[in-house]
Design an enzyme around this catalytic site. Sequence first.
Site, PDB file in Angstrom:
ATOM      1  N   HIS A   1       7.708  -6.094  13.830  1.00 59.86           N
ATOM      2  CA  HIS A   1       8.580  -7.208  13.452  1.00 59.86           C
ATOM      3  C   HIS A   1       9.743  -7.347  14.443  1.00 59.86           C
ATOM      4  O   HIS A   1       9.999  -8.436  14.969  1.00 59.86           O
ATOM      5  CB  HIS A   1       9.140  -6.993  12.041  1.00 59.86           C
ATOM      6  CG  HIS A   1       8.144  -7.228  10.957  1.00 59.86           C
ATOM      7  ND1 HIS A   1       7.832  -8.482  10.479  1.00 59.86           N
ATOM      8  CD2 HIS A   1       7.389  -6.361  10.250  1.00 59.86           C
ATOM      9  CE1 HIS A   1       6.921  -8.378   9.531  1.00 59.86           C
ATOM     10  NE2 HIS A   1       6.640  -7.101   9.366  1.00 59.86           N
TER      11      HIS A   1
ATOM     12  N   ASP B   1       9.932  -1.841  15.063  1.00 54.48           N
ATOM     13  CA  ASP B   1       8.504  -1.929  14.769  1.00 54.48           C
ATOM     14  C   ASP B   1       7.983  -3.254  15.301  1.00 54.48           C
ATOM     15  O   ASP B   1       8.663  -3.939  16.088  1.00 54.48           O
ATOM     16  CB  ASP B   1       8.250  -1.775  13.269  1.00 54.48           C
ATOM     17  CG  ASP B   1       8.841  -2.929  12.465  1.00 54.48           C
ATOM     18  OD1 ASP B   1       9.609  -3.740  13.046  1.00 54.48           O
ATOM     19  OD2 ASP B   1       8.546  -3.027  11.270  1.00 54.48           O
TER      20      ASP B   1
ATOM     21  N   PRO C   1      15.543   0.990  13.744  1.00 54.50           N
ATOM     22  CA  PRO C   1      14.082   1.146  13.841  1.00 54.50           C
ATOM     23  C   PRO C   1      13.453  -0.082  14.491  1.00 54.50           C
ATOM     24  O   PRO C   1      13.747  -1.215  14.111  1.00 54.50           O
ATOM     25  CB  PRO C   1      13.639   1.280  12.372  1.00 54.50           C
ATOM     26  CG  PRO C   1      14.886   1.623  11.610  1.00 54.50           C
ATOM     27  CD  PRO C   1      16.007   0.973  12.350  1.00 54.50           C
TER      28      PRO C   1
ATOM     29  N   PHE D   1      15.009  -8.303   9.670  1.00 53.74           N
ATOM     30  CA  PHE D   1      13.707  -7.770   9.247  1.00 53.74           C
ATOM     31  C   PHE D   1      13.300  -8.391   7.908  1.00 53.74           C
ATOM     32  O   PHE D   1      12.163  -8.815   7.715  1.00 53.74           O
ATOM     33  CB  PHE D   1      13.778  -6.250   9.128  1.00 53.74           C
ATOM     34  CG  PHE D   1      12.493  -5.606   8.696  1.00 53.74           C
ATOM     35  CD1 PHE D   1      11.523  -5.264   9.628  1.00 53.74           C
ATOM     36  CD2 PHE D   1      12.235  -5.340   7.359  1.00 53.74           C
ATOM     37  CE1 PHE D   1      10.323  -4.678   9.237  1.00 53.74           C
ATOM     38  CE2 PHE D   1      11.051  -4.757   6.950  1.00 53.74           C
ATOM     39  CZ  PHE D   1      10.089  -4.430   7.894  1.00 53.74           C
TER      40      PHE D   1
ATOM     41  N   LYS E   1      10.370   5.718  15.317  1.00 56.54           N
ATOM     42  CA  LYS E   1      10.615   4.755  14.243  1.00 56.54           C
ATOM     43  C   LYS E   1      10.915   5.442  12.920  1.00 56.54           C
ATOM     44  O   LYS E   1      11.886   5.085  12.219  1.00 56.54           O
ATOM     45  CB  LYS E   1       9.424   3.812  14.075  1.00 56.54           C
ATOM     46  CG  LYS E   1       9.716   2.635  13.156  1.00 56.54           C
ATOM     47  CD  LYS E   1       8.477   1.883  12.745  1.00 56.54           C
ATOM     48  CE  LYS E   1       7.753   2.581  11.608  1.00 56.54           C
ATOM     49  NZ  LYS E   1       6.674   1.783  11.005  1.00 56.54           N
TER      50      LYS E   1
ATOM     51  N   ARG F   1       0.833  -1.208   0.000  1.00 55.54           N
ATOM     52  CA  ARG F   1       0.000   0.000   0.000  1.00 55.54           C
ATOM     53  C   ARG F   1       0.868   1.258   0.000  1.00 55.54           C
ATOM     54  O   ARG F   1       0.529   2.256  -0.657  1.00 55.54           O
ATOM     55  CB  ARG F   1      -0.934  -0.003   1.216  1.00 55.54           C
ATOM     56  CG  ARG F   1      -1.924   1.165   1.213  1.00 55.54           C
ATOM     57  CD  ARG F   1      -3.063   0.925   2.191  1.00 55.54           C
ATOM     58  NE  ARG F   1      -4.001   2.044   2.172  1.00 55.54           N
ATOM     59  CZ  ARG F   1      -4.024   3.006   3.083  1.00 55.54           C
ATOM     60  NH1 ARG F   1      -3.176   2.975   4.095  1.00 55.54           N
ATOM     61  NH2 ARG F   1      -4.910   3.986   3.010  1.00 55.54           N
TER      62      ARG F   1
END
Length: 445
Positions: free
Chosen positions: A351, A349, A347, A399, A330, A236
């Site tokens: 995950h 997140d 970063p 990641f 982030k 997206r």
Amino acid sequence: MFFCHYFYSYIYFLLCIGFNKNFASGIYYGYPQPCGTERMESRDCRTVPMIQHAVISSRAIAWRSFRCPRSELRLDLTLGCGQTFRWRETADGHWTGVMGGRVWTLMQTEDRLWYHTYDSQVSTARQAGRKWPGQGERLETTKKLKTQAAAVKEEPEGGTQEHGEATSQWDGGEEETLRDYFQLKVSLGELYKEWTSVDHHFKDIANIFTGVRMLRQDPTECLFSFICTSNNHISRIEGMIERLCAKLGAPLCQLDGTAYHDFPTLHALADGSVEASLRDLGFGYRARFLQQSARQILDQHGADWLGGLRSVPYEQARSALRTLPGVGFKVADCVCLMSLDKSCALPVDTHMWQIAQRDYSCTVATGRKTLTDKVYQEIGDFFRKLWGPYAGWAHSVLFCADLKKFQKLKEPPVKMEGEEDEKESKGKTKAEKKHGKARAKVCKT
């Protein structure tokens, strides 16, 4: 009779030039394009030649390359893991995207990185006296099968290698641009050795996910792209960035009906009408953050401010970025890591939060329901202590390995039908021969 002959000859000519295939899309080979076609996104009539995405098997298109083994760079993992949102696989192993105001197609063999840049159709159209809307910059932009790669004449190690017909599009800076973009001065092999020596879990991942590098992106593009990532997913985000560039960026060229645009400038993003326009394009609350951040940078710092953050310490750069609307820890760390030369930025997140708990038994992350600022910082510090000054690069490998789209790489290779039986048959044959020789010896005695 003469009229009929002329008429049918003309119809045949139109069919030969692809009229039947391209009329619906409004694309012609050297013929004026009808006004109002949505594909071209313009109200003006233009004459634009049909250009296709480059494929290295075509010798009519010029390619260059330089030595770069897959262990140091894998295009599919590096360009597809969510660092950047402007690259697409346009043919098997061919990646096309916009970088540095140019359109490029990249592909690689085992030990070489191949590249092609495209001439700007904006410049070409103007030189020919044709119309093209918007203000375009002068632009000279940019798999091969293994059998085709083997057929290309090798150059001395480290030298540039060419393939296809010679053109005048090269300006001599393409290789340097790519080396800077992929940060090829950093030895990824040495970093992998260092990380595997201190991290057993990384060692299990490293053999599969080799060649995952950090990009050195344009700070403006990186910042405003990652402002769009809030509560979002990669596919997206890619669509949003393309709509943003098509709306506000300068047109570069069109390949196989796909229009490529440069990333918008700060001035374009700061315009007062941008928020409403982007809301209409589905950006939601992010539209306000994009416009306000661009306006704040220009009003309080100036257009060169973001690039200047490369020369300040990591903590200072992150704190400066967090003063912008829509930029939290982030997003700030993503920008620091992927465009501002802060290799220790990490970063965190969903995950990485899950990885910290699942694979590293990180006590800081265990039992927490929300990722607070305090937990965020402690998880980052945990990995920085483990991986060292390039912790952000190691984070990118894990990641990448955790993304759903790459899980098939972890699966063991599938054996072809009959392959196992054939091996067993060969083994039995050898055993039988050995047994037969033994029996022969016994008989002789």
